[in-house]
Design an enzyme around this catalytic site. Structure first.
Site, PDB file in Angstrom:
ATOM      1  N   GLU A 382     -10.689   4.120   1.390  1.00 48.15           N
ATOM      2  CA  GLU A 382      -9.957   3.828   0.506  1.00 48.15           C
ATOM      3  C   GLU A 382      -8.832   3.037   1.304  1.00 48.15           C
ATOM      4  OE1 GLU A 382     -10.806   6.737   1.891  1.00 48.15           O
ATOM      5  OE2 GLU A 382      -9.403   8.424   1.579  1.00 48.15           O
ATOM      6  N   ARG A 386      -8.266  -1.066  -0.243  1.00 50.53           N
ATOM      7  CA  ARG A 386      -6.952  -1.581  -0.543  1.00 50.53           C
ATOM      8  C   ARG A 386      -6.735  -3.077   0.300  1.00 50.53           C
ATOM      9  NH1 ARG A 386      -2.568  -2.515   4.062  1.00 50.53           N
ATOM     10  NH2 ARG A 386      -0.718  -2.958   2.636  1.00 50.53           N
ATOM     11  N   CYS A 517      -5.136   8.954   5.592  1.00 45.59           N
ATOM     12  CA  CYS A 517      -5.094   8.321   4.282  1.00 45.59           C
ATOM     13  C   CYS A 517      -4.017   8.699   3.466  1.00 45.59           C
ATOM     14  CB  CYS A 517      -6.639   8.538   3.748  1.00 45.59           C
ATOM     15  SG  CYS A 517      -7.951   7.523   4.804  1.00 45.59           S
ATOM     16  N   LYS A 631      -7.225  -8.947   9.601  1.00 43.79           N
ATOM     17  CA  LYS A 631      -5.796  -9.468   9.454  1.00 43.79           C
ATOM     18  C   LYS A 631      -5.978 -10.880   9.860  1.00 43.79           C
ATOM     19  CE  LYS A 631      -3.477  -5.578  11.809  1.00 43.79           C
ATOM     20  NZ  LYS A 631      -2.806  -5.120  13.135  1.00 43.79           N
ATOM     21  N   LYS A 658       5.265 -11.475   9.196  1.00 45.91           N
ATOM     22  CA  LYS A 658       5.411  -9.992   8.492  1.00 45.91           C
ATOM     23  C   LYS A 658       7.091  -9.733   8.429  1.00 45.91           C
ATOM     24  CE  LYS A 658       2.932  -6.531   9.634  1.00 45.91           C
ATOM     25  NZ  LYS A 658       2.443  -5.450  10.394  1.00 45.91           N
ATOM     26  N   LYS A 668      10.099   0.043   4.136  1.00 39.47           N
ATOM     27  CA  LYS A 668       9.257   0.929   4.917  1.00 39.47           C
ATOM     28  C   LYS A 668      10.197   1.684   5.792  1.00 39.47           C
ATOM     29  CE  LYS A 668       5.977  -0.956   7.376  1.00 39.47           C
ATOM     30  NZ  LYS A 668       5.170  -1.861   8.469  1.00 39.47           N
ATOM     31  N   LYS A 686       1.616   1.272  15.846  1.00 42.20           N
ATOM     32  CA  LYS A 686       0.470   0.725  16.690  1.00 42.20           C
ATOM     33  C   LYS A 686       1.156  -0.295  17.835  1.00 42.20           C
ATOM     34  CE  LYS A 686      -3.190   2.469  14.831  1.00 42.20           C
ATOM     35  NZ  LYS A 686      -3.945   1.458  13.943  1.00 42.20           N
TER      36      LYS A 686
END
Length: 714
Positions: A382, A386, A517, A631, A658, A668, A686
């Site tokens: 999944e 996306r 997920c 990416k 970003k 976020k 990360k």
């Protein structure tokens, strides 16, 4: 004296012989259960004689078991499979020795098993046979479980059952019959019984065994036979709704009774016939898996088709596409989780278009992370689905910006340099099983709460879950995937510094942590699927529906995907915010796969029209190249579009790009605060080093790959 000893020896020998024979038979049964012989298919000429012999053998076995079947019905499940099936339906059951009677050389054992508060006993000359007899009685008790049953099923049970709301109508085959796609028919001799549900009653829940009805019926009734029905009644237009095509009709014959199921394909028709046989003979119920579907904020209420039909069509669309792409290669057919995205226009099912099909269940090894953005860190199906959707959005933006093609799914916002998704376009996600993490934290046999999903409220205290649940302390918590493995564990970070992973720490041996997920889907339902880069160009996009192929439980999936932080999200900037998707299971849940998950992910998207096989442990394709959805590739496409739209200097460092959309970053942060405020844990971050790659000079190989993989639509 010698004659006395001889007589004593003669009396002892039959006992020893009988004991040896019984031990030998038990050993033979054990070998047969461990190494079953392949049964040859009887020829039509011998089928009648074989059936009579088998019936005689079964009758003798029933007599030897001291009439274990209380009601005298000879249509009991095979004792060979009773233990196995009861264990699959109720894995926690335990058998106890209640009594041992009879002489020492020929004892009679009584074994008992407790299921749902009821004790069932079985008697036989061996403990194994006594267990099988008890298990067989327990299986028959499923019509006494605490859920609603049709009247004809309740009357067969020895115990008193609750009043049901199901009505049964007997209709002759010569008369006109009208029903919808979900009707199930029972045919006995020349009559057909049609069951219809009262519209204002909550439908009974499905037994959460995770097993297909076809598999269950095969285990209980090995001699069940399916046959296709192609008479005029099955093809008559009176059997179809105005919005559906001709349906298939299959009958299954069990113990002389015929159970008929209908569906838009053969598999669904067979499954519904098996469901009806299990409901009639064993009291099982398969109407709803895990409760009612979860309604959407955006899905219209006046659709010309049912919600379950929408879910089934989406699931079939993805499954058929995967089978079509992999039918020539058995190696890539191996998968544990299948996912895909389907696009519709104006909610018309005939306009369904498959955007992507993906498989995968693992993440990259920490020692194989790269600093150039060309590897995939998370290869769960999944998640990469996306990413494929994001790639499709880039291609559609290119159509609108470079070619001014109004067939694009986007339109320009007046007096702005931004774009938005057309109101007629909707995206639907299919996952073959519930997403890993919080959405999968429940027992398959767990009963559905009396509360409706709409009445469920969010608990700010994660320990204040429903009393009695064995996992109530873990539910709602953020969870991370296991590096290079399957399953999830709760986040243990207690401070911001503990939630931040470092590059040198991972290379030094620390475990790479990736959010589950369920957690990622939950955040996307608030901030959108487009990501940080596309948020600079377009308004947020959301899934209109999320279809779960198996292990669907409405309460738990609702909590996992938005309800746990629904009332905790504050001050989220517009246009971001919660968009509740329509969430539903399917009519024919997939069987649970017990095989080992492969170390590869399968990726197909409608933009490139190519299949990619990615090594999930390394994040690169099998040819050691970057994936089309990495990416670096997506960032290169973003740079190309930005240079055509924005006049200002466009940042070429990924992490700087970003940060351009401040509202997205704020959204976020608010979501992460909501998780922390609710006591669900800290979102794992990360290493920043992996987002600091620069594409200003341009990787020649990457640019060539990007240009070749962005075809334009004529």
């Amino acid at each position: 004296m010698l004659s006395v000893e001889h007589n004593a020896l003669q009396q002892t020998l039959p006992t020893l012989s009988h004991g040896y024979k019984r031990m030998r038979d038990d050993l033979h049964d054990t070998q047969q259960s461990v190494w079953p012989k392949k049964r040859s298919k009887p020829s039509p000429a011998n089928s009648s004689s074989l059936s009579s012999n088998q019936s005689s053998t079964n009758n003798n076995s029933n007599n030897n078991n001291n009439n274990n079947n209380n009601n005298g019905d000879t249509s009991s499940p095979s004792s060979k499979n009773a233990l196995m099936l009861l264990h699959e339906l109720k894995p926690s059951v335990e058998y106890k020795l209640v009594a041992q009677t009879g002489p020492s050389h020929r004892p009679i054992f009584t074994m008992a098993v407790e299921v749902n508060g009821q004790v069932f006993e079985g008697m036989a000359q061996t403990k194994k046979e006594a267990k099988q007899a008890a298990a067989e009685k327990a299986l028959r008790s499923f019509s006494d479980l605490p859920f609603q049953l049709p009247d004809d099923l309740a009357n067969e049970s020895e115990a008193t059952t609750a009043t049901t709301t199901t009505t049964t109508t007997t209709v002759n085959t010569d008369n006109d019959i009208t029903n919808d796609s979900s009707s199930l028919l029972i045919e006995n001799n020349d009559n057909i019984q049609r069951t219809t549900q009262s519209p204002n009653i909550v439908e009974p829940r499905e037994i959460q065994s995770g097993l297909s009805p076809l598999y269950l019926l095969n285990q209980l009734k090995r001699d069940a036979q399916f046959e296709a029905i192609t008479d005029e009644a099955s093809s008559s237009s009176s059997l179809l709704t105005t919005n559906e095509q001709r349906e298939f009709k299959f009958a299954v014959i069990v113990d002389g009774q015929r159970f008929i199921g209908m569906g838009r394909n053969k598999k669904i028709a067979k499954t519904r016939a098996a469901q009806l046989a299990l409901e009639k003979l064993f009291g099982m119920c398969f109407d709803k898996e895990g409760g009612i579907p979860i309604e959407s904020d955006t899905l219209p209420t006046d659709l010309p088709y049912s919600r379950r039909n929408l879910a089934d069509r989406i699931a079939t669309c993805i499954q058929d596409k995967f089978n079509q792409l992999t039918h020539n290669d058995v190696r890539i057919q191996r998968r544990k989780v299948l996912a895909g995205v389907v696009q519709t226009r104006n909610y018309d099912l005939e306009t369904m278009e498959v955007i992507c099909v993906t498989t995968g269940t693992k993440c990259i090894n920490g020692d194989r992370l790269t600093l150039n953005g060309q590897s995939l860190n998370d290869c769960h199906a999944e998640i990469i689905a996306r990413r494929c959707l994001i790639r499709y959005c880039y291609q559609q933006l290119k159509l609108l910006i470079e070619e001014n093609n109004h067939e694009s799914i986007f339109e320009k916002i007046p007096d702005s340099d931004r774009f938005r998704l057309k109101s007629s376009i909707t995206f639907h996600l299919y996952i073959s099983t519930s997403p890993c993490g919080d959405g999968r934290l429940f027992a398959p046999q767990e009963a559905v709460s009396e509360q409706s999903p709409s009445s469920t409220t969010t608990n700010q205290d994660p320990n204040n879950k429903q009393t009695g649940h064995s996992l109530r302390k873990s539910r709602g918590l953020l969870r991370t995937k296991i590096e290079a493995g399957e399953g999830t564990i709760p986040v243990t970070a207690k401070s911001l510094y503990q939630s931040m992973q470092t590059w040198d720490g991972i290379l030094g041996g620390e475990r790479l942590l990736t959010m589950s997920c369920s957690d990622k889907l939950c955040r996307w339902n608030f901030i959108g699927l487009q990501g940080a880069l596309l948020s600079v160009l377009i308004e947020p996009i959301y899934y209109t529906s999320i279809i779960i192929g198996s292990l669907y439980h409405s309460e738990h999936i609702r909590r996992a995907l938005f309800a746990r932080i629904e009332n905790l999200v504050k001050n989220i900037p517009t246009p971001y915010g919660l968009r509740r998707p329509f969430i539903s299971g399917v009519s024919s849940p997939e069987m649970r796969t017990t095989s080992r998950a492969p170390n590869h992910a399968f990726i197909w998207n409608c933009v490139d029209q190519k299949c990619e096989i990615v090594d999930t442990l390394g994040g690169l394709t099998t040819s050691r190249e970057s994936s089309f959805i990495s990416k670096a590739v997506l960032f290169q496409q973003w740079l190309t579009l930005m240079r055509q739209i924005k006049l200002d200097t466009v940042p070429t460092i990924y992490c700087d790009a970003k940060q351009l959309e401040a509202n997205y970053q704020t959204a976020k942060i608010e979501i992460n605060k909501a998780f922390q405020k609710g006591g669900f844990g800290l979102w794992i971050i990360k290493p920043h080093e992996q987002d600091e790659f620069d594409l200003s000079s341009g990787d020649a190989t990457l640019l060539r790959q990007t240009n070749q993989s962005m075809p334009s639509m004529d």
